[in-house]
Design a protein around this motif. Structure first.
Motif, PDB file in Angstrom:
ATOM      1  N   PHE A 160     -27.753  77.387 -24.758  1.00 36.08           N
ATOM      2  CA  PHE A 160     -26.611  77.543 -25.835  1.00 36.08           C
ATOM      3  C   PHE A 160     -25.314  77.731 -24.938  1.00 36.08           C
ATOM      4  CE2 PHE A 160     -30.100  79.333 -28.647  1.00 36.08           C
ATOM      5  CZ  PHE A 160     -30.357  78.126 -29.407  1.00 36.08           C
ATOM      6  N   MET A 161     -25.403  78.624 -23.954  1.00 37.99           N
ATOM      7  CA  MET A 161     -24.361  78.925 -23.053  1.00 37.99           C
ATOM      8  C   MET A 161     -23.710  77.565 -22.469  1.00 37.99           C
ATOM      9  SD  MET A 161     -23.076  82.005 -23.155  1.00 37.99           S
ATOM     10  CE  MET A 161     -22.360  82.712 -21.473  1.00 37.99           C
ATOM     11  N   TRP A 162     -24.528  76.682 -22.026  1.00 38.96           N
ATOM     12  CA  TRP A 162     -24.516  75.409 -21.281  1.00 38.96           C
ATOM     13  C   TRP A 162     -23.954  74.602 -22.526  1.00 38.96           C
ATOM     14  CZ3 TRP A 162     -22.776  72.436 -17.824  1.00 38.96           C
ATOM     15  CH2 TRP A 162     -23.202  71.372 -17.659  1.00 38.96           C
ATOM     16  N   ASN A 163     -24.401  74.454 -23.796  1.00 41.35           N
ATOM     17  CA  ASN A 163     -23.852  73.502 -24.800  1.00 41.35           C
ATOM     18  C   ASN A 163     -22.536  73.999 -25.030  1.00 41.35           C
ATOM     19  OD1 ASN A 163     -26.521  72.321 -24.783  1.00 41.35           O
ATOM     20  ND2 ASN A 163     -27.138  73.547 -26.592  1.00 41.35           N
ATOM     21  N   PHE A 214     -17.815  78.102 -34.918  1.00 42.45           N
ATOM     22  CA  PHE A 214     -19.101  78.182 -35.647  1.00 42.45           C
ATOM     23  C   PHE A 214     -19.375  77.297 -36.826  1.00 42.45           C
ATOM     24  CE2 PHE A 214     -21.517  80.529 -38.720  1.00 42.45           C
ATOM     25  CZ  PHE A 214     -22.668  80.713 -38.217  1.00 42.45           C
ATOM     26  N   ILE A 215     -18.471  77.171 -37.599  1.00 41.05           N
ATOM     27  CA  ILE A 215     -18.717  76.582 -39.037  1.00 41.05           C
ATOM     28  C   ILE A 215     -18.961  75.208 -38.691  1.00 41.05           C
ATOM     29  CG2 ILE A 215     -17.824  75.886 -41.183  1.00 41.05           C
ATOM     30  CD1 ILE A 215     -18.604  78.567 -41.193  1.00 41.05           C
ATOM     31  N   TRP A 216     -18.339  74.369 -37.888  1.00 47.62           N
ATOM     32  CA  TRP A 216     -18.366  72.901 -37.632  1.00 47.62           C
ATOM     33  C   TRP A 216     -19.353  72.521 -37.033  1.00 47.62           C
ATOM     34  CZ3 TRP A 216     -17.294  68.635 -40.001  1.00 47.62           C
ATOM     35  CH2 TRP A 216     -17.280  67.415 -39.309  1.00 47.62           C
ATOM     36  N   PRO A 217     -19.764  73.188 -35.579  1.00 49.16           N
ATOM     37  CA  PRO A 217     -21.132  72.882 -35.105  1.00 49.16           C
ATOM     38  C   PRO A 217     -22.204  73.217 -36.164  1.00 49.16           C
ATOM     39  CG  PRO A 217     -19.604  73.872 -33.818  1.00 49.16           C
ATOM     40  CD  PRO A 217     -18.935  73.975 -35.100  1.00 49.16           C
ATOM     41  N   ASP A 241     -30.368  69.889 -34.504  1.00 48.84           N
ATOM     42  CA  ASP A 241     -31.228  70.176 -33.756  1.00 48.84           C
ATOM     43  C   ASP A 241     -30.814  71.360 -32.888  1.00 48.84           C
ATOM     44  OD1 ASP A 241     -32.765  69.999 -31.529  1.00 48.84           O
ATOM     45  OD2 ASP A 241     -32.359  68.229 -30.731  1.00 48.84           O
ATOM     46  N   TRP A 242     -31.556  72.498 -33.112  1.00 52.21           N
ATOM     47  CA  TRP A 242     -31.163  73.982 -32.315  1.00 52.21           C
ATOM     48  C   TRP A 242     -30.918  73.699 -30.984  1.00 52.21           C
ATOM     49  CZ3 TRP A 242     -33.890  76.289 -28.668  1.00 52.21           C
ATOM     50  CH2 TRP A 242     -35.183  75.510 -28.547  1.00 52.21           C
ATOM     51  N   ARG A 243     -31.426  72.703 -30.343  1.00 55.83           N
ATOM     52  CA  ARG A 243     -31.168  72.643 -28.757  1.00 55.83           C
ATOM     53  C   ARG A 243     -29.938  72.083 -28.629  1.00 55.83           C
ATOM     54  NH1 ARG A 243     -36.680  69.276 -28.484  1.00 55.83           N
ATOM     55  NH2 ARG A 243     -35.789  68.444 -30.244  1.00 55.83           N
ATOM     56  N   LYS A 244     -29.070  71.879 -29.569  1.00 58.99           N
ATOM     57  CA  LYS A 244     -27.604  71.227 -29.251  1.00 58.99           C
ATOM     58  C   LYS A 244     -26.852  72.339 -29.766  1.00 58.99           C
ATOM     59  CE  LYS A 244     -29.022  66.562 -29.835  1.00 58.99           C
ATOM     60  NZ  LYS A 244     -28.843  65.065 -30.464  1.00 58.99           N
ATOM     61  N   TYR A 245     -27.229  73.401 -30.300  1.00 58.03           N
ATOM     62  CA  TYR A 245     -26.525  74.446 -30.893  1.00 58.03           C
ATOM     63  C   TYR A 245     -25.648  75.125 -29.710  1.00 58.03           C
ATOM     64  CZ  TYR A 245     -28.727  74.714 -35.350  1.00 58.03           C
ATOM     65  OH  TYR A 245     -29.165  74.570 -36.514  1.00 58.03           O
ATOM     66  N   PRO A 246     -24.244  75.397 -30.016  1.00 61.58           N
ATOM     67  CA  PRO A 246     -23.236  76.189 -29.097  1.00 61.58           C
ATOM     68  C   PRO A 246     -23.805  77.812 -29.265  1.00 61.58           C
ATOM     69  CG  PRO A 246     -22.108  75.772 -31.086  1.00 61.58           C
ATOM     70  CD  PRO A 246     -23.476  75.037 -31.191  1.00 61.58           C
ATOM     71  N   VAL A 247     -23.400  78.602 -28.381  1.00 60.74           N
ATOM     72  CA  VAL A 247     -23.916  79.977 -28.260  1.00 60.74           C
ATOM     73  C   VAL A 247     -23.566  80.615 -29.521  1.00 60.74           C
ATOM     74  CG1 VAL A 247     -21.934  80.750 -27.307  1.00 60.74           C
ATOM     75  CG2 VAL A 247     -24.178  81.938 -26.817  1.00 60.74           C
ATOM     76  N   THR A 248     -22.410  80.323 -30.104  1.00 61.31           N
ATOM     77  CA  THR A 248     -21.840  80.888 -31.245  1.00 61.31           C
ATOM     78  C   THR A 248     -22.927  80.687 -32.606  1.00 61.31           C
ATOM     79  OG1 THR A 248     -20.708  79.173 -31.956  1.00 61.31           O
ATOM     80  CG2 THR A 248     -19.642  81.213 -31.079  1.00 61.31           C
ATOM     81  N   VAL A 249     -23.766  79.826 -32.651  1.00 60.64           N
ATOM     82  CA  VAL A 249     -24.480  79.192 -33.754  1.00 60.64           C
ATOM     83  C   VAL A 249     -25.849  79.642 -33.303  1.00 60.64           C
ATOM     84  CG1 VAL A 249     -25.656  77.466 -35.113  1.00 60.64           C
ATOM     85  CG2 VAL A 249     -22.911  77.323 -34.328  1.00 60.64           C
TER      86      VAL A 249
END
Length: 225
Positions: A39-42, A178-181, A187-195
């Motif tokens: 998530f941090m890398w995303n 947060f909202i837009w991503p 796909d949860w593997r593409k989530y940024p860390v906030t999501v």
């Protein structure tokens, strides 16, 4: 937040101010529980792409509004500024529909492309270019520099402070997005860390020490910047 990240769940529940014994294992659990490193890398990838794209769009647009004479320039600039009055919630659904029609949902490009154009960024950089004396451009032209040479060698270096300021604003905004991503990505593997930190929740409970540990890790890049 930092104190709670070092507590046990019982201590957090009872609202203690300081941990009786710091539990650094909460940070290890944050990484293992929901693939926190991914998530941090995303987030880093999404922020870097948006930062680069927005600067590439806003810098020439701002320079055109500040220095290039063309019909309807001021009217067009006012139209750009008027978009600042639109709340993000108003444009959320139309933007999603456009992304869906272009096949960009559940992709990184669907997250970053809407952020490439920023009325605030154009306004901020335009003010930076306007503060640069025109005599410097005139002197460059007298020395034989063309339009793009003056833009690249004279104007951009002198507007560096404004560009750095805008870069900081973009980073803070995108890193905490947060909202837009959440809407675009499935796909949860593409989530940024906030999501992704929302995945620390179980069906019946929330592991608050892990949540606070993850929140502390999210804050590090912002504090460093």
């Amino acid at each position: 937040m930092v104190s709670a990240s070092l507590m046990s769940l019982t201590e957090v529940t009872f609202g203690k101010l300081l941990p009786s014994q710091p539990l650094f294992s909460n940070y290890a659990e944050a990484f293992q529980r929901a693939n926190f490193g991914q998530f941090m890398w995303n987030s880093a990838r999404l922020t870097a792409i948006t930062l680069t794209g927005q600067l590439l769009v806003c810098i020439p647009a701002a320079y055109a509004f500040a220095r290039v004479e063309f019909p309807g320039r001021d009217t067009l600039f006012l139209a750009v500024l008027s978009t600042l009055m639109l709340p993000g919630t108003v444009t959320l659904i139309p933007t999603f529909l456009i992304a869906h029609q272009l096949g960009l949902t559940n992709t990184f490009w669907g997250v970053v492309l809407p952020g490439f154009a920023s009325a605030f960024g154009i306004f901020l950089l335009r003010q930076g270019f306007l503060n640069i004396p025109r005599e410097l451009e005139d002197a460059a032209r007298i020395d034989g520099s063309g339009f793009f040479g003056t833009y690249w060698r004279i104007m951009l270096p002198l507007a560096k402070a404004a560009m750095i300021t805008l870069g900081v604003f973009i980073f803070l905004d995108e890193w905490s997005s947060f909202i837009w991503p959440l809407i675009v990505l499935s796909d949860w593997r593409k989530y940024p860390v906030t999501v992704g930190i929302a995945l620390f929740r179980d069906v019946n409970s929330i592991n608050w020490p892990s949540v606070f540990a993850g929140s502390t890790l999210i804050s590090f890049p912002i504090v460093i910047l």
